[in-house]
Write an enzyme that holds these catalytic residues in place. Structure first.
Site, PDB file in Angstrom:
ATOM      1  N   HIS A 237       0.836  -1.218   0.000  1.00  9.63           N
ATOM      2  CA  HIS A 237       0.000   0.000   0.000  1.00  9.63           C
ATOM      3  C   HIS A 237       0.867   1.262   0.000  1.00  9.63           C
ATOM      4  O   HIS A 237       0.449   2.312   0.463  1.00  9.63           O
ATOM      5  CB  HIS A 237      -1.003   0.005   1.165  1.00  9.63           C
ATOM      6  CG  HIS A 237      -2.093  -1.005   0.970  1.00  9.63           C
ATOM      7  ND1 HIS A 237      -3.195  -0.753   0.186  1.00  9.63           N
ATOM      8  CD2 HIS A 237      -2.234  -2.283   1.411  1.00  9.63           C
ATOM      9  CE1 HIS A 237      -3.978  -1.833   0.170  1.00  9.63           C
ATOM     10  NE2 HIS A 237      -3.413  -2.778   0.908  1.00  9.63           N
TER      11      HIS A 237
ATOM     12  N   ASP B 285       2.552   1.930  -3.041  1.00  9.24           N
ATOM     13  CA  ASP B 285       2.736   2.345  -4.456  1.00  9.24           C
ATOM     14  C   ASP B 285       1.908   3.585  -4.793  1.00  9.24           C
ATOM     15  O   ASP B 285       2.431   4.568  -5.326  1.00  9.24           O
ATOM     16  CB  ASP B 285       2.535   1.194  -5.464  1.00  9.24           C
ATOM     17  CG  ASP B 285       1.160   0.562  -5.525  1.00  9.24           C
ATOM     18  OD1 ASP B 285       0.344   0.809  -4.609  1.00  9.24           O
ATOM     19  OD2 ASP B 285       0.908  -0.190  -6.500  1.00  9.24           O
TER      20      ASP B 285
ATOM     21  N   SER C 235      -3.035 -11.401 -11.992  1.00 13.97           N
ATOM     22  CA  SER C 235      -3.378 -11.944 -13.303  1.00 13.97           C
ATOM     23  C   SER C 235      -3.825 -10.819 -14.241  1.00 13.97           C
ATOM     24  O   SER C 235      -3.616 -10.903 -15.446  1.00 13.97           O
ATOM     25  CB  SER C 235      -4.447 -13.023 -13.183  1.00 13.97           C
ATOM     26  OG  SER C 235      -5.525 -12.554 -12.425  1.00 13.97           O
TER      27      SER C 235
ATOM     28  N   ASP D  85       2.226  -3.388 -10.017  1.00  9.69           N
ATOM     29  CA  ASP D  85       1.996  -4.670 -10.690  1.00  9.69           C
ATOM     30  C   ASP D  85       2.523  -4.631 -12.118  1.00  9.69           C
ATOM     31  O   ASP D  85       3.252  -5.514 -12.564  1.00  9.69           O
ATOM     32  CB  ASP D  85       0.499  -5.006 -10.715  1.00  9.69           C
ATOM     33  CG  ASP D  85      -0.118  -4.974  -9.330  1.00  9.69           C
ATOM     34  OD1 ASP D  85       0.645  -4.852  -8.351  1.00  9.69           O
ATOM     35  OD2 ASP D  85      -1.344  -5.061  -9.237  1.00  9.69           O
TER      36      ASP D  85
END
Ligand code: NG1
Ligand code: MG
EC number: 2.7.1.6
Length: 389
Positions: free
Chosen positions: A33, A35, A128, A173
């Site tokens: 938390h 980023d 994903s 991500d």
């Protein structure tokens, strides 16, 4: 790959030049938390991810098929009118990437037929979604010969998720998946996007992901709520400190000025971010110095902070981490947004089998759920695959 080619023929017919691409999933070792608060993160790319078999088209059509969601069938879109369509679920991610590449001014006028297959456990916080974004970006970039700078592609994929799909994620991500490298983790400053590749060569330990198999029901709404709370804390600290992000503020400055944040809950949120950012930088120093127990201690502190100050863990994540601590993990913490999903632990190699068995048993006793365990292999970032792969 063979099955993918068969599925490809079945959906799109044979012939032509079918090429293969891959983008990994990712796991964050520490820096949670931080980023979207402009702090540091320390993720690595996994060897599991999303494969794409793709063939260039000469018209503006995109035809997409996922072997993971056969019930949704083949999804067709036109590059000139890409719009979000809720019932198309997963296909909005690739469509969003194509839309953002075009909006950025790249000449993308010819589409592709693409079959996807992913072997990342779904909805577990191993990204994903960013994985399918980046694999699509790499396909479209290669076919149109755009040669988009990799960091630029990472930002376009994040924009696809933020603006096209509507998920307000940070950059971690997409960055880890776009820029990852085998056997390395990336210490990334999410504000400047400066990063440092850090080799991970543990001798006596291994990294283990454990999936709570608890669906992350609250993750989206609480994620946005935490973002808002952090924004409020920053507004109040800003009058005292010249900071643009919580991740810019030192622990010392925070301790000296935290009283200006009047809401105690918001103050705890800020405390987590600021300490977590410092822990992340320190964790990489420990790793580089070969101090694996030091790294493990910081991971444990990270979990406690996410549990007590950021309040994003929940019974299942806490039970799994506590069982890992009990069972002699060098370090263990939740990873990702929280409220379910996975933990990441450092476990002595010699103990790995008993670790899985005992932690699994203890977790089941506490929650009635079965955990899944994966030994982490750190793989490469998104890429075209060579023939033999
Ligand atoms: P997960 O839960 O792994 O998808 C989310 C965000 C990240 C980051 C982490 C918390 C998305 C897609 N990703 O990760 O950007 O903020 O939470 O560190 O929401
Ligand atoms: Mg996601």
């Amino acid at each position: 790959m063979k099955q993918m080619i068969e599925a490809f023929y079945e959906q799109f017919g044979s012939g032509g030049d079918i090429q293969s691409f891959f983008a990994p999933g990712r796991v964050n070792l520490i820096g949670e938390h931080t980023d979207y608060n402009g702090g540091h993160v320390f993720p690595c790319a996994l060897s599991v991810g999303t494969y794409a078999a793709a063939r260039k088209r000469s018209d503006a059509k995109l035809r997409l098929y996922s072997m993971n969601f056969p019930e949704l069938g083949m999804i067709e879109a036109d590059l000139n009118e890409l719009v979000y369509e809720q019932e198309q679920e997963w296909a909005n991610y690739p469509k969003g990437v194509a839309a953002k590449i075009r909006e950025a001014g790249y000449p993308l006028s010819e589409g592709a037929d693409i079959v996807y297959y992913g072997n990342i456990p779904n909805g577990a916080g191993l990204s994903s979604s960013a994985s399918i974004e980046l694999v699509t970006g790499v396909v479209l970039d290669a076919f149109a010969g755009l040669d988009i700078d990799r960091v630029e592609l990472v930002k376009l994929a994040q924009a696809a998720e933020n603006e096209f799909v509507g998920v307000n994620c940070g950059i971690m991500d997409q960055f880890a998946i776009g820029k990852g490298e085998k056997d390395h983790a990336l210490l990334l400053n999410c504000q400047t996007l400066e990063y440092q590749k850090t080799p991970i060569h543990l001798e006596d330990e291994t990294l283990v992901i454990a999936n709570t198999n608890k669906r992350r029901g609250l993750a989206d709404s609480k994620y946005n709520e935490r973002r808002r709370e952090c924004g409020e804390a920053l507004e109040q600290l800003k009058t005292e400190l010249e900071a643009g992000f919580l991740g810019d503020i030192s622990v010392e400055d925070f301790e000296a000025y935290k009283h200006v944040i009047d809401d105690p809950v918001t103050r705890k949120r800020a405390k987590h971010v600021i300490y977590e950012n410092a822990r992340t930088i320190e964790a990489v120093q420990k790793l580089n110095a070969g101090d694996i127990s030091g790294l493990g201690r910081l991971m444990n502190e990270s979990h406690r902070s996410l549990r007590d100050d950021y309040e994003v863990t929940g019974h299942e994540l806490d039970a799994l981490v506590e069982a890992a601590w009990e069972e002699g993990a060098v370090g263990s913490r939740m990873t990702g947004a929280g409220f379910g999903g996975c933990t990441i632990s450092i476990v002595p190699k010699a103990d790995i089998e008993t670790f899985k068995e005992n932690v699994g048993k203890q977790y089941y006793k506490q929650t009635g759920l079965e955990a899944d365990f994966y030994v982490v292999e750190i793989g490469d970032g998104a890429k075209r695959l060579e023939e033999e792969e």
